[in-house]
Design a protein around this motif. Structure first.
Motif, PDB file in Angstrom:
ATOM      1  N   GLU A 324       0.853  -1.312  -0.121  1.00  0.00           N
ATOM      2  CA  GLU A 324       0.181  -0.145   0.051  1.00  0.00           C
ATOM      3  C   GLU A 324       0.878   1.397  -0.073  1.00  0.00           C
ATOM      4  N   ARG A 325       0.819   2.017  -1.072  1.00  0.00           N
ATOM      5  CA  ARG A 325       1.638   3.424  -1.141  1.00  0.00           C
ATOM      6  C   ARG A 325       1.150   4.213  -0.288  1.00  0.00           C
ATOM      7  N   MET A 326      -0.273   4.501  -0.342  1.00  0.00           N
ATOM      8  CA  MET A 326      -0.774   5.440   0.444  1.00  0.00           C
ATOM      9  C   MET A 326      -1.423   5.117   1.827  1.00  0.00           C
ATOM     10  N   LEU A 327      -0.785   5.585   2.925  1.00  0.00           N
ATOM     11  CA  LEU A 327      -1.383   5.296   4.290  1.00  0.00           C
ATOM     12  C   LEU A 327      -2.006   6.378   4.876  1.00  0.00           C
ATOM     13  N   SER A 328      -2.528   6.204   5.924  1.00  0.00           N
ATOM     14  CA  SER A 328      -3.110   7.203   6.709  1.00  0.00           C
ATOM     15  C   SER A 328      -2.362   7.115   8.312  1.00  0.00           C
ATOM     16  N   ALA A 329      -2.386   8.364   8.456  1.00  0.00           N
ATOM     17  CA  ALA A 329      -1.619   8.607   9.879  1.00  0.00           C
ATOM     18  C   ALA A 329      -2.482   7.894  11.230  1.00  0.00           C
ATOM     19  N   ASP A 330      -3.821   7.593  10.926  1.00  0.00           N
ATOM     20  CA  ASP A 330      -4.771   7.299  11.811  1.00  0.00           C
ATOM     21  C   ASP A 330      -4.829   5.786  11.894  1.00  0.00           C
ATOM     22  N   GLY A 331      -3.651   5.020  12.537  1.00  0.00           N
ATOM     23  CA  GLY A 331      -3.683   3.608  12.689  1.00  0.00           C
ATOM     24  C   GLY A 331      -2.906   2.752  11.777  1.00  0.00           C
ATOM     25  N   ASP A 332      -2.653   3.341  10.481  1.00  0.00           N
ATOM     26  CA  ASP A 332      -1.963   2.490   9.637  1.00  0.00           C
ATOM     27  C   ASP A 332      -0.459   1.976  10.105  1.00  0.00           C
ATOM     28  N   ARG A 333      -0.200   0.878   9.597  1.00  0.00           N
ATOM     29  CA  ARG A 333       1.363   0.479  10.008  1.00  0.00           C
ATOM     30  C   ARG A 333       1.915   0.417   8.669  1.00  0.00           C
ATOM     31  N   PHE A 334       3.460   0.545   8.693  1.00  0.00           N
ATOM     32  CA  PHE A 334       4.330   0.413   7.731  1.00  0.00           C
ATOM     33  C   PHE A 334       4.314  -1.226   7.319  1.00  0.00           C
ATOM     34  N   SER A 335       4.351  -1.605   6.054  1.00  0.00           N
ATOM     35  CA  SER A 335       4.291  -2.960   5.768  1.00  0.00           C
ATOM     36  C   SER A 335       5.062  -2.931   4.361  1.00  0.00           C
ATOM     37  N   ASP A 336       5.736  -4.092   4.017  1.00  0.00           N
ATOM     38  CA  ASP A 336       6.644  -4.269   2.877  1.00  0.00           C
ATOM     39  C   ASP A 336       6.639  -5.649   2.322  1.00  0.00           C
ATOM     40  N   THR A 337       7.009  -5.824   1.336  1.00  0.00           N
ATOM     41  CA  THR A 337       7.075  -7.359   0.711  1.00  0.00           C
ATOM     42  C   THR A 337       8.539  -7.530   0.292  1.00  0.00           C
ATOM     43  N   VAL A 338       9.391  -8.377   1.036  1.00  0.00           N
ATOM     44  CA  VAL A 338      10.706  -8.401   0.632  1.00  0.00           C
ATOM     45  C   VAL A 338      10.939  -9.761  -0.385  1.00  0.00           C
ATOM     46  N   GLU A 339      11.533  -9.479  -1.380  1.00  0.00           N
ATOM     47  CA  GLU A 339      11.694 -10.919  -2.210  1.00  0.00           C
ATOM     48  C   GLU A 339      13.411 -11.087  -2.232  1.00  0.00           C
ATOM     49  N   PHE A 340      13.884 -12.403  -1.515  1.00  0.00           N
ATOM     50  CA  PHE A 340      15.246 -12.462  -1.578  1.00  0.00           C
ATOM     51  C   PHE A 340      15.653 -13.449  -2.816  1.00  0.00           C
ATOM     52  N   GLU A 341      16.828 -13.059  -3.274  1.00  0.00           N
ATOM     53  CA  GLU A 341      17.213 -14.056  -4.154  1.00  0.00           C
ATOM     54  C   GLU A 341      19.050 -13.800  -4.219  1.00  0.00           C
ATOM     55  N   ILE A 342      19.412 -14.495  -5.204  1.00  0.00           N
ATOM     56  CA  ILE A 342      21.029 -14.352  -5.325  1.00  0.00           C
ATOM     57  C   ILE A 342      21.433 -13.416  -6.318  1.00  0.00           C
ATOM     58  N   ALA A 343      22.590 -12.744  -6.283  1.00  0.00           N
ATOM     59  CA  ALA A 343      23.174 -11.668  -7.081  1.00  0.00           C
ATOM     60  C   ALA A 343      23.790 -12.665  -8.417  1.00  0.00           C
ATOM     61  N   ASP A 344      23.525 -11.948  -9.431  1.00  0.00           N
ATOM     62  CA  ASP A 344      24.353 -12.431 -10.698  1.00  0.00           C
ATOM     63  C   ASP A 344      25.499 -12.953 -10.374  1.00  0.00           C
ATOM     64  N   GLY A 345      25.878 -14.163 -10.764  1.00  0.00           N
ATOM     65  CA  GLY A 345      27.188 -14.689 -10.742  1.00  0.00           C
ATOM     66  C   GLY A 345      27.357 -15.368  -9.497  1.00  0.00           C
ATOM     67  N   ALA A 411       5.634  -0.083  13.838  1.00  0.00           N
ATOM     68  CA  ALA A 411       5.195   1.558  13.987  1.00  0.00           C
ATOM     69  C   ALA A 411       4.545   1.950  12.569  1.00  0.00           C
ATOM     70  N   GLY A 412       3.921   3.074  12.831  1.00  0.00           N
ATOM     71  CA  GLY A 412       3.153   3.803  11.672  1.00  0.00           C
ATOM     72  C   GLY A 412       3.357   4.998  11.550  1.00  0.00           C
ATOM     73  N   PRO A 413       2.997   5.590  10.488  1.00  0.00           N
ATOM     74  CA  PRO A 413       3.327   6.976  10.236  1.00  0.00           C
ATOM     75  C   PRO A 413       2.869   8.152  11.317  1.00  0.00           C
ATOM     76  N   THR A 414       3.704   9.100  11.348  1.00  0.00           N
ATOM     77  CA  THR A 414       3.193  10.170  12.653  1.00  0.00           C
ATOM     78  C   THR A 414       2.596  11.393  12.046  1.00  0.00           C
ATOM     79  N   GLY A 415       2.358  11.467  10.573  1.00  0.00           N
ATOM     80  CA  GLY A 415       1.912  12.620  10.211  1.00  0.00           C
ATOM     81  C   GLY A 415       1.921  12.685   8.564  1.00  0.00           C
ATOM     82  N   PRO A 416       1.546  13.649   7.782  1.00  0.00           N
ATOM     83  CA  PRO A 416       1.690  13.648   6.425  1.00  0.00           C
ATOM     84  C   PRO A 416       3.095  13.742   6.178  1.00  0.00           C
ATOM     85  N   GLY A 417       3.535  12.944   4.805  1.00  0.00           N
ATOM     86  CA  GLY A 417       4.832  13.213   4.511  1.00  0.00           C
ATOM     87  C   GLY A 417       5.130  12.005   3.489  1.00  0.00           C
ATOM     88  N   TYR A 418       6.310  11.846   3.053  1.00  0.00           N
ATOM     89  CA  TYR A 418       7.027  10.767   2.223  1.00  0.00           C
ATOM     90  C   TYR A 418       7.909   9.890   3.205  1.00  0.00           C
TER      91      TYR A 418
END
Length: 670
Positions: A324-345, A411-418
Motif C-alpha cells: 500500500e503506497r498511500m497510508l493514513s496517520a490514523d492507525g496504519d502501519r508500515f508494511s513491505d514485501t521483501v523478495e530474496f534472491e541471489i546476486a548475478d554470478g 510502527a506507523g506514520p506520525t503525520g503527512p509526508g513521504y
C-alpha cells in the motif's frame, strides 16, 4: 534425349562437295584409331511428348544417364568410359528438332553449387524405374544447368511439354529443383550441444549431466558417476544423461564444491560434392551424358568440457515492493514485501537435507528501516542522508530460502509526508553458524537504495480552513456571494512535489438554499437545495485568506443560503489525486450563511418595525444615527410623554441587539 538434324543449305552443292561432306561425316562418326572401345547409349526410360522424346538414356554399362547439355546434338554415337568430373565444359551448338525448335544454344562452364544440386537430383531421383519420373529428372537437370545462352531453348521446350499435356512433369521438375537447392549442401562439421550440469534442486551435491549425441566417454573431477568411478563409457551414439554425486556437507554448512566433467565425441556428417559421373561422347559436339555420384560421409571428433561450482559462499540480495503506497496517520502501519534472491554470478542458495528429511536452507537475516516523514520526494541514492528521521523498523529471516516474505512494522506514520524503506543484509549480523561456515563473503554488506518510489509510502496532506462571507444579507434577484477562504495544513506538513512546490488542492464550494435559517450540521440535510458550485485551487497558506471569485446565485433565489466547503479526491489533478485527504467543513456555519432580502413593493406603505424584528438588529446603525444625530425629541415634547418614552426605549433595545450580531457575539465556536 534430343533428336536433331543438320541445318539445310539454301544453295545447290556440287557432287564433289557432297561426297567430301559425306566422307567427312563418316570420319567424324567412325571409331578413332587407338581409342578405347565403347558403345552408343540407347533410349532408356523415355516418353514421347508431342513426338519429342525426353527421359533417361541407358549407357553401354547398363547405367541410366541424363543429358547435361541442353540443346546440344543428340548422342547417337558411342560414349567413352565414365569418369568423375568437378566441372562441365562450355559448349555451343545449332540444332533443330521435332518440337519446331531451331537455333543456336550456348552455355558456359558449370561447377560449384549448381553442379552439386545436379548430383543430388541424379543420385536421389535419376535412378528411378519410372519413365514419368525420368522425364521430370531430365527437365530438372536442364533447369539447374540454367545458363542464359540456353534459356530460349529451355523456355521453348517447356512450353512444348506443357502444350502437349506435360504440365505435371514440369511441376514435378520444379519440385526436384527446390528440393535440391535445400538439401544439396556440403558436409559441415557438427557442433554437438555442450555438456550441461544440472544440480538437483533438493540437494545440489547430486545431479545429472546431459551429454550430446556422439559422446563416447565422460570423466568427472570432484565427484563420481553412478558406477562409483570417475570414467563412464558411453555407447549407442545417442544423447542422454548421467547421474553424479559430489562431496556432501557432512551435516554442516561448508565451503565450495567444484564438479568438472569432460568428454570425447565422434560424429559423421554427409554432404553432397559438386561432382558428377560423365560419359563423354566419342563423336565431337554430341551431348555429354551424366549420372550422380551420391553423397560423401566425413567423420569429425572433438572434446567436451564443463564445470559446475556448488559454492555455498553466496551473495544474497533482495528487492522490495510496498503493498500500500498511500497510508493514513490514523492507525496504519508500515508494511513491505521483501523478495530474496541471489546476486548475478553468485553460487546457489545453500541447502541440505535436514534430520527430518526436509530440505533446509541457510537462514539469512535482513533488517529494514523506514525513514521519514519528508516534506518532498527524496532523490534516489545509495546512501541515506545523515539527517534523515527514522519512523520505524522491522526484521525478517529468510528461513525458506529465495522467495517473498511479507513484513509489517510495529510502527506507523506520525503525520503527512513521504516515507521510504531501506533494507540491508550484513554478514556480521548473521547467526554464528553461518558466519563460522563462511557462507557469506567476509564483511558482506548489501543495502538497497534510498528514496525508491516502489519502496515508499505517502501520507496525504491534511488541510483545514475557515470561510467567511463578506455580506450576510443579499438583495433578491441580484444576489452574489463573496467568500474568503483561509487554509492551513493540519497535523503536519503540506506535501511538496519534486520541484519543491506545494501540491495544489482544489476545494469545492457548494451553495445550498433553504426557506429558513439553516442549522449547523456535519452534512447538508436531505431537503437542502443545491443551488450552484464553485471551485478554488490553493497551494499555500495566505495571510488574510484567499478571495473566492464571486458566486452568482440564480435570480429566483429566496430565503437563506449557506456555503459548505469540501475537498474531494475526484476534484484533484489526476497526478496528485490522493495526496490530499478528503475533508468537509460543516453545513450551516453562520459565517457562511446569508439571507436574501425581499424587494419592497412599489406604493406599499412600510410596515412599522417591531422591537424583535431582526431587520432592526441587522441594520441597527439606523438607531445609532438617530441618537448620534441628536434628534430633538425633547424639543418635540416627546420625552415627557408616554409615547416618547416607549419609542426611545425601543430604539435603545434595538441598538443593543444589532451590535451583538455585528461584532460576532452570536458566533458559535467551530
Amino acid at each position: 534425349m534430343i533428336r536433331t538434324t543438320a541445318r539445310p543449305r539454301r544453295r545447290r552443292i556440287a557432287l564433289p562437295a557432297v561426297l567430301a561432306l559425306v566422307i567427312g561425316l563418316g570420319l567424324l562418326t567412325a571409331p578413332v584409331i587407338g581409342a578405347p572401345s565403347a558403345e552408343a547409349a540407347t533410349e532408356g526410360r523415355m516418353l514421347e511428348i508431342g513426338g519429342w522424346p525426353v527421359g533417361a538414356f541407358r549407357s553401354s554399362s547398363g547405367e541410366y544417364v541424363y543429358c547435361v547439355e541442353p540443346g546440344a546434338v543428340e548422342p547417337s554415337g558411342a560414349q567413352k568410359s565414365a569418369r568423375t568430373v568437378s566441372s562441365l565444359p562450355a559448349y555451343s551448338a545449332y540444332t533443330f528438332d521435332q518440337s519446331g525448335w531451331k537455333g543456336t544454344v550456348t552455355s558456359g562452364a558449370l561447377s560449384g553449387k549448381r553442379l552439386r544440386q545436379i548430383n543430388y537430383v541424379l543420385w536421389e531421383h535419376g535412378r528411378t524405374k519410372s519413365k514419368a519420373k525420368a522425364v521430370a529428372v531430365q527437365l530438372a537437370v536442364w533447369m539447374l544447368r540454367g545458363d542464359p545462352g540456353a534459356e530460349a531453348w529451355l523456355d521453348h521446350h517447356l512450353g512444348w511439354v506443357r502444350a502437349n499435356g506435360g504440365k505435371a512433369y514440369i511441376d514435378r521438375a520444379r519440385e526436384l529443383v527446390a528440393e535440391a537447392q535445400a538439401q544439396a549442401v556440403v558436409a559441415v562439421a557438427p557442433k554437438p550441444k555442450p555438456l550441461r550440469i544440472e544440480p538437483d534442486e533438493a540437494d545440489p551435491t547430486t545431479g545429472t549431466v546431459a551429454y550430446p549425441a556422439g559422446t563416447t566417454e565422460l570423466r568427472i573431477d570432484g565427484g563420481a558417476f553412478d558406477n562409483g568411478g570417475e570414467l563412464l563409457k558411453v555407447s549407442g551414439g545417442k544423447a542422454g544423461r548421467a547421474t553424479w554425486t559430489a562431496t556432501p556437507h557432512d551435516e554442516e554448512w561448508q565451503g565450495e564444491q567444484v564438479v568438472s566433467i569432460t568428454g570425447n565425441w565422434k560424429l559423421k556428417a554427409a554432404g553432397w560434392p559438386a561432382k558428377v559421373s560423365v560419359q563423354p561422347p566419342v563423336v565431337a559436339l554430341q551431348q555429354r551424358l551424366a549420372a550422380g555420384i551420391g553423397p560423401v560421409t566425413s567423420t569429425f571428433s572433438g572434446r567436451l568440457s564443463t564445470t559446475e561450482r556448488t559454492d555455498i559462499a553466496f551473495e544474497p540480495v533482495l528487492s522490495t515492493l510496498v503493498e500500500e503506497r498511500m497510508l493514513s496517520a490514523d492507525g496504519d502501519r508500515f508494511s513491505d514485501t521483501v523478495e530474496f534472491e541471489i546476486a548475478d554470478g553468485s553460487a546457489p542458495w545453500p541447502s541440505r537435507e535436514g534430520d527430518d528429511g526436509q530440505i533446509e536452507y541457510a537462514p539469512v537475516l535482513a533488517q529494514g528501516t523506514v525513514y521519514g516523514p519528508f516534506e518532498a520526494p527524496q532523490e534516489p541514492g545509495d546512501d541515506v542522508p545523515d539527517d534523515a528521521p527514522t519512523a520505524g523498523d522491522a526484521a525478517v529471516i529468510a528461513e525458506h530460502g529465495p522467495g517473498e516474505y511479507r513484513v509489517e512494522s510495529t510502527a506507523g506514520p506520525t503525520g503527512p509526508g513521504y516515507y521510504y524503506w531501506v533494507w540491508r543484509i550484513r554478514e556480521e549480523e548473521q547467526t554464528a553458524e553461518l558466519r563460522e561456515a563462511d557462507l557469506l563473503p567476509q564483511g558482506y554488506d548489501f543495502s538497497d537504495d534510498f528514496g525508491l518510489v516502489d519502496e515508499g509510502h505517502v501520507v496525504p496532506t491534511g488541510l483545514r480552513w475557515d470561510t467567511e462571507l463578506e455580506e450576510r444579507v443579499l438583495d433578491a434577484g441580484d444576489a452574489v456571494l463573496r467568500d474568503r477562504l483561509t487554509v492551513e495544513p493540519h497535523g503536519g506538513v503540506w506535501l511538496r512535489d519534486e520541484s519543491g512546490d506545494r501540491i495544489p488542492a482544489v476545494i469545492r464550494l457548494t451553495v445550498y438554499g433553504s426557506d429558513t435559517e439553516p442549522a449547523r450540521a456535519a452534512t447538508a440535510p436531505e431537503d437542502a437545495r443545491r443551488l450552484t458550485e464553485a471551485r478554488v485551487e490553493v497551494d499555500r497558506p495566505v495571510d488574510g485568506g484567499v478571495v473566492v471569485d464571486p458566486i452568482e446565485l440564480p435570480s429566483d433565489t429566496r430565503g437563506w443560503v449557506t456555503v459548505q466547503a469540501c475537498l474531494y479526491a475526484e476534484d484533484q489533478p489526476e497526478r496528485w489525486r490522493g495526496y490530499t485527504e478528503e475533508w468537509c467543513d460543516d453545513y450551516g456555519i453562520p459565517e457562511e450563511t446569508a439571507r436574501i432580502s425581499e424587494p419592497e413593493q412599489p406604493g406599499q406603505p412600510e410596515e412599522p418595525a417591531r422591537p424583535d424584528d431582526p431587520e432592526l438588529a441587522l441594520t441597527g446603525s439606523d438607531g445609532d444615527s438617530m441618537l448620534s444625530a441628536g434628534v430633538p425629541l425633547v424639543g418635540l415634547g416627546l420625552l415627557g410623554s408616554g409615547a416618547g418614552a416607549l419609542l426611545l426605549g425601543g430604539l435603545l433595545r434595538q441598538r443593543s441587539r444589532g451590535g451583538a450580531r455585528h461584532y460576532g457575539l452570536h458566533h458559535p465556536g467551530r
